[in-house]
Design a protein around this motif. Structure first.
Motif, PDB file in Angstrom:
ATOM      1  N   ARG A 408       0.829  -1.197   0.000  1.00 25.05           N
ATOM      2  CA  ARG A 408       0.000   0.000   0.000  1.00 25.05           C
ATOM      3  C   ARG A 408       0.867   1.250   0.000  1.00 25.05           C
ATOM      4  NH1 ARG A 408      -3.452   0.202   5.121  1.00 25.05           N
ATOM      5  NH2 ARG A 408      -4.111  -1.788   4.243  1.00 25.05           N
ATOM      6  N   ALA A 409       1.896   1.244   0.836  1.00 21.56           N
ATOM      7  CA  ALA A 409       2.778   2.410   0.931  1.00 21.56           C
ATOM      8  C   ALA A 409       3.533   2.630  -0.376  1.00 21.56           C
ATOM      9  CB  ALA A 409       3.749   2.232   2.091  1.00 21.56           C
ATOM     10  N   ARG A 410       4.023   1.541  -0.983  1.00 19.46           N
ATOM     11  CA  ARG A 410       4.756   1.691  -2.253  1.00 19.46           C
ATOM     12  C   ARG A 410       3.839   2.192  -3.363  1.00 19.46           C
ATOM     13  NH1 ARG A 410       7.396  -3.580  -3.973  1.00 19.46           N
ATOM     14  NH2 ARG A 410       6.137  -4.648  -2.391  1.00 19.46           N
ATOM     15  N   ALA A 411       2.600   1.711  -3.404  1.00 20.75           N
ATOM     16  CA  ALA A 411       1.663   2.170  -4.427  1.00 20.75           C
ATOM     17  C   ALA A 411       1.332   3.649  -4.246  1.00 20.75           C
ATOM     18  CB  ALA A 411       0.383   1.335  -4.387  1.00 20.75           C
ATOM     19  N   GLU A 412       1.144   4.074  -3.008  1.00 20.91           N
ATOM     20  CA  GLU A 412       0.858   5.494  -2.774  1.00 20.91           C
ATOM     21  C   GLU A 412       2.063   6.362  -3.128  1.00 20.91           C
ATOM     22  OE1 GLU A 412      -1.696   7.163  -2.363  1.00 20.91           O
ATOM     23  OE2 GLU A 412      -3.168   5.630  -1.879  1.00 20.91           O
ATOM     24  N   GLN A 413       3.265   5.850  -2.903  1.00 19.51           N
ATOM     25  CA  GLN A 413       4.454   6.611  -3.285  1.00 19.51           C
ATOM     26  C   GLN A 413       4.547   6.744  -4.803  1.00 19.51           C
ATOM     27  OE1 GLN A 413       6.678   8.381  -1.413  1.00 19.51           O
ATOM     28  NE2 GLN A 413       7.297   9.062  -3.467  1.00 19.51           N
ATOM     29  N   LEU A 414       4.197   5.670  -5.515  1.00 14.57           N
ATOM     30  CA  LEU A 414       4.172   5.740  -6.977  1.00 14.57           C
ATOM     31  C   LEU A 414       3.158   6.776  -7.441  1.00 14.57           C
ATOM     32  CD1 LEU A 414       4.314   1.940  -7.901  1.00 14.57           C
ATOM     33  CD2 LEU A 414       6.076   3.643  -8.405  1.00 14.57           C
ATOM     34  N   ASN A 415       1.989   6.760  -6.834  1.00 12.18           N
ATOM     35  CA  ASN A 415       0.960   7.720  -7.200  1.00 12.18           C
ATOM     36  C   ASN A 415       1.416   9.143  -6.932  1.00 12.18           C
ATOM     37  OD1 ASN A 415      -1.880   8.603  -7.770  1.00 12.18           O
ATOM     38  ND2 ASN A 415      -1.777   9.173  -5.618  1.00 12.18           N
ATOM     39  N   GLN A 416       2.007   9.371  -5.769  1.00 12.34           N
ATOM     40  CA  GLN A 416       2.466  10.717  -5.434  1.00 12.34           C
ATOM     41  C   GLN A 416       3.540  11.189  -6.402  1.00 12.34           C
ATOM     42  OE1 GLN A 416       3.445  11.372  -1.314  1.00 12.34           O
ATOM     43  NE2 GLN A 416       4.871  13.020  -1.785  1.00 12.34           N
TER      44      GLN A 416
END
Length: 476
Positions: A408-416
């Motif tokens: 979840r954290a890695r996906a949100e970092q990609l999105n950001q």
């Protein structure tokens, strides 16, 4: 009532829950009777959308509006008691727009589904907000006209206005912003306002129509919509062209647009997505990056457009076009494209998709996409990539294990990272999905503090009790 939630997306802003006065619920049930539902299953159905946010408490009640008067009466009561109201259409939004983060009522307008007037000579139609795009096109097909905005889901016209939707045809026909002529809107205090007219243009007063289009239910609730119609094209041809790389496909699109070719649709589908769609829809597409294109016009015009794009594609390593020559074949291909999200989710059972939606100037499209693909590949997170690339708009979907904090954290970092890249290229955090909850953190960076202050001032002037979809777009 305690309403905290743990979302799959970025953390929700701190929002104090609102107590719902017993007097309000009594007045609501007295006015609406069987149109007011408090059953848990109905409330839960109206307390979620297509976003990846985890479940949170549903609205306290659902009101099924059947007229503008119903909407007005519900808002008058809500205004008197400072109770939140979230407009609900088809439930297909992707950024948490429908979540009852402060409780309140969901105001369902799906029963307001009448086509009110078709003005074929003027190329306009007026509908109630609960009419869906497919219903609208079925209603006008005998006139030889159609409504081109196609976001994929069979969304309601009211919801499409609220999120400023666009979709696959936007490169030629524009978005809801360009195609809405007039609205009927119920304001926070229950007053009814008409904006615009059926005239093609006006310079009379503030443009309240444009203000409401894209306001995500935070400034008023739309009950009627007047939109433009277009003649059905004499000829329609769809083609698929595969490429050795995403860059070659994107460069083809950029050159096509810069040459002024009036292509109606041009969709990028990366190799990951093609594999997923092949399995899900039982297609046999070449598993390489591809462009799915559609050409509208006269038979001669369509042939000329297609030949121009084919020549550009060949120069960049693209294969010869594969044609979908019948309406059934075209429908099958576009249905497969519209089902890319479901195909992706099916490729990893039990996963959730954190979707993105950015748009950049066409000249920066290749740079933005290639950097974002490289970053996604390096992350190890499975993903899919599709895009209405003719207008610089594209979507990643990061497929995560909902129980994995790390994913979840890695996906949100990609999105950001993706959104910040788009903004730095003078693009936007959302080309068509809207801000809702998920994109709130990016609006300040994109618009700037002075513009955000103006937005807040408008919100406070029109909705002083902050009852209209509170906690969306920005916090007050």
């Amino acid at each position: 009532m305690n309403r905290p939630a743990t979302p799959l997306h970025a953390p929700l802003p701190e929002l104090a829950p609102r107590a719902i006065p017993a007097a309000f619920m009594q007045a609501l049930q007295a006015r609406f009777g069987s149109q007011c539902a408090t059953a848990q299953i109905v409330r839960e159905q109206h307390g979620r959308d297509e976003s990846a946010y985890a479940a949170m408490p549903p609205p306290d009640a659902v009101v099924f509006a059947e007229s503008t008067q119903d909407v007005s009466d519900a808002l008058q009561l809500a205004h008197q008691h400072a109770v939140p109201v979230i407009a609900f259409g088809a439930g297909s939004s992707l950024e948490g727009h429908l979540l009852a983060v402060q409780g309140g009522i969901s105001l369902d307008v799906s029963r307001m589904n009448q086509v009110l007037s078709v003005n074929a000579d003027d190329l306009t139609v007026t509908v109630q907000a609960g009419v869906t795009r497919k219903q609208l096109n079925e209603a006008v097909k005998s006139t030889g006209l159609f409504f081109p905005i196609d976001p994929g889901a069979d969304a309601t016209l009211g919801g499409m206005c609220a999120t400023r939707a666009s979709g696959t045809n936007a490169v030629r026909y524009g978005t809801m912003r360009e195609n809405v002529l007039a609205l009927q809107v119920v304001m926070a205090d229950g007053s009814v306002v008409r904006t615009g007219s059926r005239a093609k243009k006006s310079s009379a007063g503030y443009d309240l129509t444009r203000l409401m289009v894209g306001s995500e239910g935070t400034l008023g609730i739309i009950t009627e919509v007047t939109v433009k119609l277009y003649p059905l094209p004499e000829a329609v041809s769809a083609a698929i062209c595969s490429f050795p790389s995403i860059e070659a496909a994107v460069r083809t699109v950029i050159q096509t647009i810069q040459l002024g070719v009036p292509i109606a649709r041009v969709e990028l589908i990366d190799a990951n997505s093609v594999r997923m769609v092949n399995r899900y829809a039982k297609l046999g597409l070449r598993e390489e990056p591809l462009l799915l294109m559609e050409f509208h016009g006269s038979p001669t015009g369509v042939q000329e457009q297609a030949q121009t794009v084919q020549d550009i594609a060949r120069e960049l390593g693209g294969n010869d076009f594969e044609w979908a020559s019948t309406p059934e074949e075209r429908t099958r291909l576009w249905t497969a494209r519209h089902n890319a999200l479901f195909a992706a989710i099916a490729s990893r059972p039990g996963c959730k998709a954190i979707s993105t939606d950015t748009c950049v100037p066409i000249s920066r499209l290749a740079d933005c996409l290639l950097d974002s693909v490289a970053e996604a590949d390096a992350s190890g997170i499975p993903y899919f990539l599709v895009g209405h690339v003719g207008d610089g708009n594209f979507h990643f979907g990061y497929l995560i294990d909902p129980d994995s904090t790390d994913e979840r954290a890695r996906a949100e970092q990609l999105n950001q990272s993706l959104v910040q890249r788009a903004i730095q290229m003078q693009g936007t955090c959302s080309g068509e999905h809207g801000v809702g909850l998920h994109k709130m953190g990016f609006l300040l960076e994109e618009a700037g503090a002075p513009a955000l202050a103006v937005m807040r001032a408008i919100k406070q002037a029109l909705d002083p009790h902050n009852i209209l979809n509170p906690g969306k777009i920005f916090s007050l």
